[in-house]
Design a protein around this motif. Structure first.
Motif, mmCIF file in Angstrom:
data_model
loop_
_atom_site.group_PDB
_atom_site.id
_atom_site.type_symbol
_atom_site.label_atom_id
_atom_site.label_comp_id
_atom_site.label_asym_id
_atom_site.label_seq_id
_atom_site.Cartn_x
_atom_site.Cartn_y
_atom_site.Cartn_z
ATOM 1 N N HIS A 161 71.103 144.035 86.193
ATOM 2 C CA HIS A 161 70.099 143.171 85.362
ATOM 3 C C HIS A 161 70.682 141.610 85.366
ATOM 4 O O HIS A 161 70.245 140.540 86.033
ATOM 5 N N ALA A 162 72.158 141.610 85.300
ATOM 6 C CA ALA A 162 72.705 140.249 85.239
ATOM 7 C C ALA A 162 72.801 139.699 86.771
ATOM 8 O O ALA A 162 72.746 138.483 87.023
ATOM 9 N N ILE A 163 73.118 140.576 87.719
ATOM 10 C CA ILE A 163 73.003 140.260 89.288
ATOM 11 C C ILE A 163 71.568 139.419 89.475
ATOM 12 O O ILE A 163 71.805 138.413 89.915
ATOM 13 N N GLY A 164 70.690 140.094 89.176
ATOM 14 C CA GLY A 164 69.406 139.652 89.422
ATOM 15 C C GLY A 164 69.040 138.413 88.754
ATOM 16 O O GLY A 164 68.687 137.444 89.247
ATOM 17 N N PHE A 165 69.588 138.274 87.542
ATOM 18 C CA PHE A 165 69.626 136.961 86.536
ATOM 19 C C PHE A 165 70.073 135.973 87.611
ATOM 20 O O PHE A 165 69.656 134.916 87.831
ATOM 21 N N TRP A 166 71.554 136.171 87.757
ATOM 22 C CA TRP A 166 72.231 134.866 88.335
ATOM 23 C C TRP A 166 71.586 134.648 89.751
ATOM 24 O O TRP A 166 71.567 133.365 90.061
ATOM 25 N N GLU A 167 71.116 135.608 90.551
ATOM 26 C CA GLU A 167 70.482 135.305 91.981
ATOM 27 C C GLU A 167 69.068 134.563 91.513
ATOM 28 O O GLU A 167 69.002 133.946 92.396
ATOM 29 N N HIS A 168 68.210 134.741 90.460
ATOM 30 C CA HIS A 168 67.244 134.053 89.935
ATOM 31 C C HIS A 168 67.532 132.683 89.881
ATOM 32 O O HIS A 168 66.813 131.530 89.970
ATOM 33 N N MET A 169 68.754 132.376 89.335
ATOM 34 C CA MET A 169 68.994 130.996 89.203
ATOM 35 C C MET A 169 69.879 130.263 90.118
ATOM 36 O O MET A 169 70.219 129.294 90.235
ATOM 37 N N GLY A 170 69.683 131.030 91.361
ATOM 38 C CA GLY A 170 70.070 130.322 92.540
ATOM 39 C C GLY A 170 71.365 130.582 93.079
ATOM 40 O O GLY A 170 71.995 130.089 94.200
ATOM 41 N N PHE A 171 72.341 131.303 92.357
ATOM 42 C CA PHE A 171 73.621 131.940 92.783
ATOM 43 C C PHE A 171 73.388 133.126 93.789
ATOM 44 O O PHE A 171 72.621 133.672 93.920
ATOM 45 N N ARG A 172 74.482 132.972 94.463
ATOM 46 C CA ARG A 172 74.528 134.002 95.786
ATOM 47 C C ARG A 172 75.643 134.582 95.895
ATOM 48 O O ARG A 172 76.997 134.060 95.522
ATOM 49 N N VAL A 173 75.858 135.815 96.296
ATOM 50 C CA VAL A 173 77.066 136.632 96.462
ATOM 51 C C VAL A 173 78.125 136.103 97.295
ATOM 52 O O VAL A 173 77.744 135.989 98.263
ATOM 53 N N ILE A 174 79.375 135.693 96.991
ATOM 54 C CA ILE A 174 80.237 135.081 97.794
ATOM 55 C C ILE A 174 81.372 135.942 97.852
ATOM 56 O O ILE A 174 82.270 135.843 98.911
ATOM 57 N N ASP A 175 81.723 136.841 97.112
ATOM 58 C CA ASP A 175 82.664 137.923 97.111
ATOM 59 C C ASP A 175 82.251 139.267 96.492
ATOM 60 O O ASP A 175 81.695 139.020 95.432
ATOM 61 N N SER A 176 82.599 140.426 97.010
ATOM 62 C CA SER A 176 82.077 141.646 96.500
ATOM 63 C C SER A 176 83.309 142.492 96.299
ATOM 64 O O SER A 176 83.326 143.780 96.595
ATOM 65 N N ALA A 177 84.687 142.113 96.146
ATOM 66 C CA ALA A 177 85.739 143.162 96.018
ATOM 67 C C ALA A 177 85.590 143.723 94.687
ATOM 68 O O ALA A 177 84.775 144.484 94.285
#
Length: 186
Positions: A161-177
């Motif tokens: 849910h949070a990932i979807g929210f941040w992506e909706h706000m224009g954020f993109r994954v830059i690291d996934s450790a």
């Protein structure tokens, strides 16, 4: 309504932190001291960068927040100097210390490569009653208007849910450790 943080809001923010501390689910039952999580994840932001702290308020009171640090490295240095020492005394590191106490004693430092493009960091949380009412986006946009270069957030992989929210706000994954790091260039 979205408004600037006031010192009288601190207890409400600590409670929201506890009630949303596991991907939106409460973690109150995991802590003997209900202030510990807030001391680690809210306190330094409102103490050191109160101009980047905002709350959502409805008829029942404060129901969400967004806090940020404009320069992650400087913020971490200040926490090392002015925030963590008192908490380290108050919450000694024992063999059975929980994850938050371990973080207080051994805070993770931001990746220097990350902060070149995304120097600011942000946290936002909403109580269930506030979700779907536009508070989250309004809080984040209010903070973003005050930042200059770029900002990053950390999200656990299971918190879709949070990932979807941040992506909706224009954020993109830059690291996934260990955790996902999402960033937005401003």
């Amino acid at each position: 309504m979205i408004r600037a943080y006031r010192p009288a809001d601190l207890d409400a923010l600590y409670d929201i932190c506890l009630d949303t501390g596991n991907g939106g689910q409460g973690v109150r039952h995991l802590f003997d001291d209900p202030r510990l999580l807030g001391h680690a994840h809210i306190g330094p932001y409102v103490a050191f960068e109160p101009d980047l702290a905002f709350v959502a308020e409805d008829d029942d009171g404060v129901c969400g927040y967004a806090v940020a640090a404009s320069d992650s490295e400087a913020f971490e240095d200040r926490c090392d100097r002015d925030w963590w020492p008192d908490l380290r005394f108050r919450y000694p590191l024992t063999p059975n210390a929980n994850r938050v106490v371990q973080q207080i004693h051994h805070p993770v430092r931001v990746d220097p490569m990350l902060v070149r493009d995304y120097p600011a960091q942000m946290h936002a949380n909403l109580l269930s009653r506030a979700k779907g009412r536009g508070f989250g986006g309004a809080l984040v946009r209010t903070v973003l208007e005050r930042l200059e270069k770029g900002v990053h957030v950390h999200v656990r992989h299971h918190n879709t849910h949070a990932i979807g929210f941040w992506e909706h706000m224009g954020f993109r994954v830059i690291d996934s450790a260990d955790e996902l790091v999402l960033g937005l260039r401003l």
